[in-house]
Design a protein around this motif. Structure first.
Motif, PDB file in Angstrom:
ATOM      1  N   LEU A   1     -19.171 -13.186 -57.592  1.00  0.00           N
ATOM      2  CA  LEU A   1     -18.500 -12.191 -58.437  1.00  0.00           C
ATOM      3  C   LEU A   1     -19.265 -10.871 -58.324  1.00  0.00           C
ATOM      4  N   CYS A   2     -18.577  -9.831 -57.914  1.00  0.00           N
ATOM      5  CA  CYS A   2     -19.247  -8.532 -57.761  1.00  0.00           C
ATOM      6  C   CYS A   2     -18.616  -7.478 -58.648  1.00  0.00           C
ATOM      7  N   LEU A   3     -19.367  -6.383 -58.796  1.00  0.00           N
ATOM      8  CA  LEU A   3     -18.937  -5.265 -59.638  1.00  0.00           C
ATOM      9  C   LEU A   3     -18.762  -4.031 -58.772  1.00  0.00           C
ATOM     10  N   GLU A   4     -17.618  -3.362 -58.938  1.00  0.00           N
ATOM     11  CA  GLU A   4     -17.463  -2.040 -58.322  1.00  0.00           C
ATOM     12  C   GLU A   4     -17.380  -1.005 -59.455  1.00  0.00           C
ATOM     13  N   ILE A   5     -18.101   0.097 -59.295  1.00  0.00           N
ATOM     14  CA  ILE A   5     -18.054   1.158 -60.311  1.00  0.00           C
ATOM     15  C   ILE A   5     -17.216   2.314 -59.765  1.00  0.00           C
ATOM     16  N   GLY A   6     -16.289   2.799 -60.580  1.00  0.00           N
ATOM     17  CA  GLY A   6     -15.451   3.937 -60.182  1.00  0.00           C
ATOM     18  C   GLY A   6     -14.622   3.637 -58.943  1.00  0.00           C
ATOM     19  N   PRO A   7     -13.797   2.578 -58.981  1.00  0.00           N
ATOM     20  CA  PRO A   7     -13.031   2.192 -57.786  1.00  0.00           C
ATOM     21  C   PRO A   7     -11.948   3.203 -57.410  1.00  0.00           C
TER      22      PRO A   7
ATOM     23  N   ILE B   1     -26.732  -0.959 -63.827  1.00  0.00           N
ATOM     24  CA  ILE B   1     -26.502  -1.779 -62.622  1.00  0.00           C
ATOM     25  C   ILE B   1     -27.561  -2.890 -62.580  1.00  0.00           C
ATOM     26  N   TYR B   2     -28.817  -2.488 -62.809  1.00  0.00           N
ATOM     27  CA  TYR B   2     -29.929  -3.440 -62.776  1.00  0.00           C
ATOM     28  C   TYR B   2     -29.732  -4.529 -63.841  1.00  0.00           C
ATOM     29  N   ARG B   3     -29.388  -4.099 -65.041  1.00  0.00           N
ATOM     30  CA  ARG B   3     -29.227  -5.054 -66.159  1.00  0.00           C
ATOM     31  C   ARG B   3     -28.141  -6.087 -65.855  1.00  0.00           C
ATOM     32  N   CYS B   4     -27.021  -5.637 -65.304  1.00  0.00           N
ATOM     33  CA  CYS B   4     -25.865  -6.529 -65.107  1.00  0.00           C
ATOM     34  C   CYS B   4     -25.952  -7.367 -63.835  1.00  0.00           C
ATOM     35  N   LEU B   5     -26.925  -7.057 -62.962  1.00  0.00           N
ATOM     36  CA  LEU B   5     -27.074  -7.858 -61.736  1.00  0.00           C
ATOM     37  C   LEU B   5     -27.863  -9.127 -62.012  1.00  0.00           C
ATOM     38  N   LYS B   6     -27.475 -10.218 -61.327  1.00  0.00           N
ATOM     39  CA  LYS B   6     -28.304 -11.434 -61.388  1.00  0.00           C
ATOM     40  C   LYS B   6     -29.595 -11.179 -60.627  1.00  0.00           C
ATOM     41  N   GLN B   7     -30.623 -11.960 -60.885  1.00  0.00           N
ATOM     42  CA  GLN B   7     -31.845 -11.850 -60.095  1.00  0.00           C
ATOM     43  C   GLN B   7     -31.492 -12.103 -58.632  1.00  0.00           C
ATOM     44  N   GLY B   8     -32.019 -11.299 -57.763  1.00  0.00           N
ATOM     45  CA  GLY B   8     -31.718 -11.443 -56.329  1.00  0.00           C
ATOM     46  C   GLY B   8     -30.435 -10.726 -55.923  1.00  0.00           C
ATOM     47  N   GLY B   9     -29.691 -10.207 -56.901  1.00  0.00           N
ATOM     48  CA  GLY B   9     -28.436  -9.512 -56.594  1.00  0.00           C
ATOM     49  C   GLY B   9     -28.686  -8.173 -55.907  1.00  0.00           C
ATOM     50  N   ARG B  10     -27.785  -7.807 -55.016  1.00  0.00           N
ATOM     51  CA  ARG B  10     -27.975  -6.569 -54.241  1.00  0.00           C
ATOM     52  C   ARG B  10     -27.015  -5.474 -54.696  1.00  0.00           C
ATOM     53  N   TYR B  11     -27.423  -4.233 -54.449  1.00  0.00           N
ATOM     54  CA  TYR B  11     -26.577  -3.092 -54.826  1.00  0.00           C
ATOM     55  C   TYR B  11     -26.477  -2.089 -53.688  1.00  0.00           C
TER      56      TYR B  11
END
Ligand SMILES: C[S@@+](CC[C@H](N)C(=O)[O-])C[C@H]1O[C@@H](n2cnc3c(N)ncnc32)[C@H](O)[C@@H]1O
Length: 222
Positions: free
Chosen positions: A49-55, A138-148
């Motif tokens: 599950l990923c997040l896009e900001i301002g699609p 972005i950092y808060r909502c990412l799982k550990q190891g998640g990339r941005y």
């Protein structure tokens, strides 16, 4: 000497006419294959599950969904007019079941800590009134190891590229908006300075011909 930033908007892209013109421009770029999907995939954002900001009209996220398996996307967008268009586009791609557009401001994301496997955004950063807040979100909502991956234009791009971008922008009505977006964008130095005061301080910033790409990974706790 680079001219100072000229703030473009703090409210995202609003209004039916502007949104439709923007959709046409992005559709044209999509048809030319000029969408940042490969940069997202190269960063290792390719599962879960990923997040896009301002699609905006949604083409980057939709292209990413169609090039990855068993992925889902939440796309956080401040403009209700953009969400309407993005939903229409998602239906055309046959991807409505894998994407959810959420109305909200990325400065205060309506998501729990450690929700996403990856997060990406293109062309939105220059509109954020407080980018440092969004980097921390972005950092808060990412799982550990998640990339941005965060990409945008830079206002100190070579004037020839600026001219080329303007020329390639269709419909013509969008050209003034493009110039104001470039004037609102950051330089690599400015963005490195902002990043250094946030939880994304370990990010890599790569300068490209017309902009920059910020990439990195939230560390695993030991
Ligand atoms: C220039 S468009 C880029 C759209 C798309 N990502 C692309 O690459 O074409 C920027 C988008 O970010 C949205 N936006 C701006 N500030 C935002 C914020 N604080 N939170 C969520 N979305 C925002 C705008 O409404 C707009 O749709």
């Amino acid at each position: 000497m680079v001219k100072p930033r000229v703030i473009e908007t703090n409210e995202g892209i609003q209004g039916e006419f502007t949104v439709e013109a923007y959709d046409k421009m992005m559709r044209h770029l999509r048809d030319k294959g000029w969408i940042e999907t490969q940069i997202v995939l190269k960063t290792g954002i390719n599962h879960g599950l990923c997040l896009e900001i301002g699609p905006g009209p949604g083409y980057l996220g939709l292209d990413w969904l169609s090039k990855t398996d068993r992925t889902t996307l939440k796309a956080l967008e401040i403009s209700p007019d953009m969400i309407k268009i993005a939903e229409k586009n998602a239906a055309q791609y046959g991807l409505l079941e894998r994407v959810k557009y959420v109305k909200g401001d990325a400065q205060k994301m309506p998501f729990d800590n450690e929700t996403f496997d990856g997060s990406f955004t293109n062309g939105s950063l220059h509109e954020w009134s407080q980018p440092a807040k969004i980097f921390d979100e972005i950092y808060r909502c990412l799982k550990q190891g998640g990339r941005y991956m965060i990409s945008d234009m830079r206002r100190d791009m070579n004037p020839l590229f600026k001219w080329f971008l303007k020329l390639m922008s269709k419909p013509k009505e969008i050209r003034a908006g493009l110039v104001s977006s470039i004037n609102a964008s950051y330089t690599v130095q400015e963005i490195e300075s902002i990043l250094s005061k946030t939880n994304l301080k370990e990010a890599t910033v790569k300068k490209t011909r017309m902009g920059f790409e910020i990439t990195g990974r939230k560390p695993e706790k030991v």
